[in-house]
Design a protein around this motif. Sequence first.
Motif, PDB file in Angstrom:
ATOM      1  N   ALA A   1       0.820  -1.214   0.000  1.00 26.60           N
ATOM      2  CA  ALA A   1       0.000   0.000   0.000  1.00 26.60           C
ATOM      3  C   ALA A   1       0.854   1.264   0.000  1.00 26.60           C
ATOM      4  CB  ALA A   1      -0.934   0.001   1.212  1.00 26.60           C
ATOM      5  N   LEU A   2       1.978   1.222   0.696  1.00 28.48           N
ATOM      6  CA  LEU A   2       2.793   2.431   0.854  1.00 28.48           C
ATOM      7  C   LEU A   2       3.493   2.855  -0.435  1.00 28.48           C
ATOM      8  CD1 LEU A   2       4.471   1.980   4.354  1.00 28.48           C
ATOM      9  CD2 LEU A   2       2.633   3.550   3.710  1.00 28.48           C
ATOM     10  N   ARG A   3       3.834   1.906  -1.308  1.00 33.15           N
ATOM     11  CA  ARG A   3       4.575   2.250  -2.523  1.00 33.15           C
ATOM     12  C   ARG A   3       3.834   3.286  -3.377  1.00 33.15           C
ATOM     13  NH1 ARG A   3       6.497  -3.116  -1.935  1.00 33.15           N
ATOM     14  NH2 ARG A   3       8.771  -3.255  -2.149  1.00 33.15           N
ATOM     15  N   PRO A   4       2.609   3.005  -3.840  1.00 33.56           N
ATOM     16  CA  PRO A   4       1.920   4.016  -4.662  1.00 33.56           C
ATOM     17  C   PRO A   4       1.584   5.280  -3.882  1.00 33.56           C
ATOM     18  CG  PRO A   4       0.446   2.182  -4.157  1.00 33.56           C
ATOM     19  CD  PRO A   4       1.812   1.776  -3.713  1.00 33.56           C
ATOM     20  N   PHE A   5       1.235   5.128  -2.596  1.00 36.14           N
ATOM     21  CA  PHE A   5       0.897   6.292  -1.779  1.00 36.14           C
ATOM     22  C   PHE A   5       2.082   7.251  -1.670  1.00 36.14           C
ATOM     23  CE2 PHE A   5       1.544   7.840   2.630  1.00 36.14           C
ATOM     24  CZ  PHE A   5       0.637   8.888   2.599  1.00 36.14           C
ATOM     25  N   ALA A   6       3.245   6.742  -1.292  1.00 40.25           N
ATOM     26  CA  ALA A   6       4.420   7.593  -1.097  1.00 40.25           C
ATOM     27  C   ALA A   6       4.877   8.223  -2.409  1.00 40.25           C
ATOM     28  CB  ALA A   6       5.555   6.781  -0.480  1.00 40.25           C
ATOM     29  N   ALA A   7       4.834   7.454  -3.494  1.00 39.50           N
ATOM     30  CA  ALA A   7       5.277   7.974  -4.787  1.00 39.50           C
ATOM     31  C   ALA A   7       4.367   9.087  -5.279  1.00 39.50           C
ATOM     32  CB  ALA A   7       5.330   6.842  -5.814  1.00 39.50           C
ATOM     33  N   MET A   8       3.051   8.921  -5.141  1.00 37.62           N
ATOM     34  CA  MET A   8       2.125   9.934  -5.616  1.00 37.62           C
ATOM     35  C   MET A   8       2.112  11.167  -4.718  1.00 37.62           C
ATOM     36  SD  MET A   8       1.005   8.937  -8.453  1.00 37.62           S
ATOM     37  CE  MET A   8       2.651   8.258  -8.669  1.00 37.62           C
ATOM     38  N   LEU A   9       2.238  10.982  -3.420  1.00 37.31           N
ATOM     39  CA  LEU A   9       2.267  12.130  -2.506  1.00 37.31           C
ATOM     40  C   LEU A   9       3.503  12.987  -2.761  1.00 37.31           C
ATOM     41  CD1 LEU A   9       1.238  12.274   1.177  1.00 37.31           C
ATOM     42  CD2 LEU A   9       3.495  13.131   0.558  1.00 37.31           C
ATOM     43  N   SER A  10       4.671  12.372  -2.821  1.00 39.18           N
ATOM     44  CA  SER A  10       5.901  13.134  -3.022  1.00 39.18           C
ATOM     45  C   SER A  10       5.957  13.743  -4.414  1.00 39.18           C
ATOM     46  CB  SER A  10       7.120  12.233  -2.789  1.00 39.18           C
ATOM     47  OG  SER A  10       7.106  11.124  -3.682  1.00 39.18           O
ATOM     48  N   GLY A  11       5.507  13.013  -5.419  1.00 36.25           N
ATOM     49  CA  GLY A  11       5.535  13.528  -6.783  1.00 36.25           C
ATOM     50  C   GLY A  11       4.615  14.720  -6.965  1.00 36.25           C
ATOM     51  N   HIS A  12       3.417  14.644  -6.417  1.00 35.56           N
ATOM     52  CA  HIS A  12       2.479  15.753  -6.562  1.00 35.56           C
ATOM     53  C   HIS A  12       2.954  16.972  -5.783  1.00 35.56           C
ATOM     54  CE1 HIS A  12      -1.303  17.727  -7.357  1.00 35.56           C
ATOM     55  NE2 HIS A  12      -1.443  17.992  -6.066  1.00 35.56           N
ATOM     56  N   LEU A  13       3.532  16.758  -4.618  1.00 36.32           N
ATOM     57  CA  LEU A  13       4.041  17.879  -3.828  1.00 36.32           C
ATOM     58  C   LEU A  13       5.198  18.560  -4.560  1.00 36.32           C
ATOM     59  CD1 LEU A  13       3.582  19.361  -1.185  1.00 36.32           C
ATOM     60  CD2 LEU A  13       5.216  17.823  -0.098  1.00 36.32           C
ATOM     61  N   LEU A  14       6.042  17.780  -5.228  1.00 35.46           N
ATOM     62  CA  LEU A  14       7.136  18.349  -5.998  1.00 35.46           C
ATOM     63  C   LEU A  14       6.604  19.226  -7.132  1.00 35.46           C
ATOM     64  CD1 LEU A  14      10.200  18.457  -6.582  1.00 35.46           C
ATOM     65  CD2 LEU A  14       9.883  16.454  -8.048  1.00 35.46           C
ATOM     66  N   LEU A  15       5.596  18.752  -7.850  1.00 39.72           N
ATOM     67  CA  LEU A  15       5.012  19.549  -8.928  1.00 39.72           C
ATOM     68  C   LEU A  15       4.393  20.830  -8.383  1.00 39.72           C
ATOM     69  CD1 LEU A  15       3.287  16.844 -11.173  1.00 39.72           C
ATOM     70  CD2 LEU A  15       5.442  18.025 -11.563  1.00 39.72           C
ATOM     71  N   ALA A  16       3.735  20.724  -7.232  1.00 37.29           N
ATOM     72  CA  ALA A  16       3.117  21.905  -6.627  1.00 37.29           C
ATOM     73  C   ALA A  16       4.170  22.934  -6.237  1.00 37.29           C
ATOM     74  CB  ALA A  16       2.293  21.496  -5.406  1.00 37.29           C
ATOM     75  N   VAL A  17       5.332  22.477  -5.773  1.00 38.78           N
ATOM     76  CA  VAL A  17       6.416  23.393  -5.404  1.00 38.78           C
ATOM     77  C   VAL A  17       6.936  24.137  -6.636  1.00 38.78           C
ATOM     78  CG1 VAL A  17       8.811  23.501  -4.604  1.00 38.78           C
ATOM     79  CG2 VAL A  17       7.129  22.168  -3.330  1.00 38.78           C
ATOM     80  N   PHE A  18       7.137  23.426  -7.754  1.00 39.17           N
ATOM     81  CA  PHE A  18       7.595  24.070  -8.977  1.00 39.17           C
ATOM     82  C   PHE A  18       6.550  25.070  -9.479  1.00 39.17           C
ATOM     83  CE2 PHE A  18      10.703  20.553  -9.555  1.00 39.17           C
ATOM     84  CZ  PHE A  18      11.821  21.328  -9.791  1.00 39.17           C
ATOM     85  N   ALA A  19       5.279  24.704  -9.406  1.00 40.44           N
ATOM     86  CA  ALA A  19       4.224  25.595  -9.880  1.00 40.44           C
ATOM     87  C   ALA A  19       4.146  26.848  -9.022  1.00 40.44           C
ATOM     88  CB  ALA A  19       2.881  24.858  -9.863  1.00 40.44           C
TER      89      ALA A  19
END
Length: 284
Positions: free
Chosen positions: A202-220
């Motif tokens: 369960a943690l694999r997709p959760f951690a990858a999507m949370l960190s990836g989306h937060l990274l995009l939000a920081v760039f935006a």
Amino acid sequence: MSDEAFHAAAGEDCHLFGDNNCGFEEVAPTVSVFFPEPFMEFGLPLTAGITKYTLMLVISVLLVMGFWYLATRRAAVVPGRLQSVAEMLVTFIRDQVTRQQMGQAGDKYLPMMVTLFLFIFVMNAMGIIPGLQLPVTSHIAYPAALAIYVYVMWNAIGIKKHGVAGHFVGRVVPGGTPKWILPLLVPIEIAQNFIAKPVTHALRPFAAMLSGHLLLAVFAAGGFYMFNLGADGFLSVVSVGYSGLALVAFVVFTGFELFIMALQAYVFIMLASSYLGEALEGQH
């Protein structure tokens, strides 16, 4: 970019270049973007009511159902474009996932794996769809529910195939293990097979999507924070250059994030197939 990041940077009228620099920490996106306010509350314990996640989950289900309806409603020997995509997806998962992990017996579970892959990918892709921009799987409840489903299937298949004792003993007592080491080995095997596997699944997709989306939000948010045409003189030009670089980084990482979304869906079904293959095989 996420709505929260846009409003944080633009709504506060805070920019790096100029007299209105309040500091990026004031407008930077935080994990609060993953806790949207509910549209409707039920007042039930351990529930958040109907939130943006609920809406995107329904959209994901409808998109998957719509894809299969459109791909199969006029199935023909000579497939059209959408039917070809569906057939390539099924063939790829059959040859590279289920048969690799379960052999011919994996064909029985092929529809399940194809559905899981497409469903998880679409839920992940909600993070880059304009107006939605929040991966469903960035909330731990959703990948956890799918991991629990696989975990239940794993136990059910193992018990049906080998009996209750055969399944559980086969999971915690590796074949050929000397008896003197069992008191040490069995607790480790129990923790690994019955706790660590479903949790990490369960943690694999959760951690990858949370960190990836937060990274995009920081760039935006960073791009809007640096963009300030109202700055004095040359600073306005500099602001355009820096915000342009942030925009390029945002686009590049969006493409990379799309790849990660597909990869995480693939990894999830690969692990699910591996677990079900273990259940079919019995003692390891």
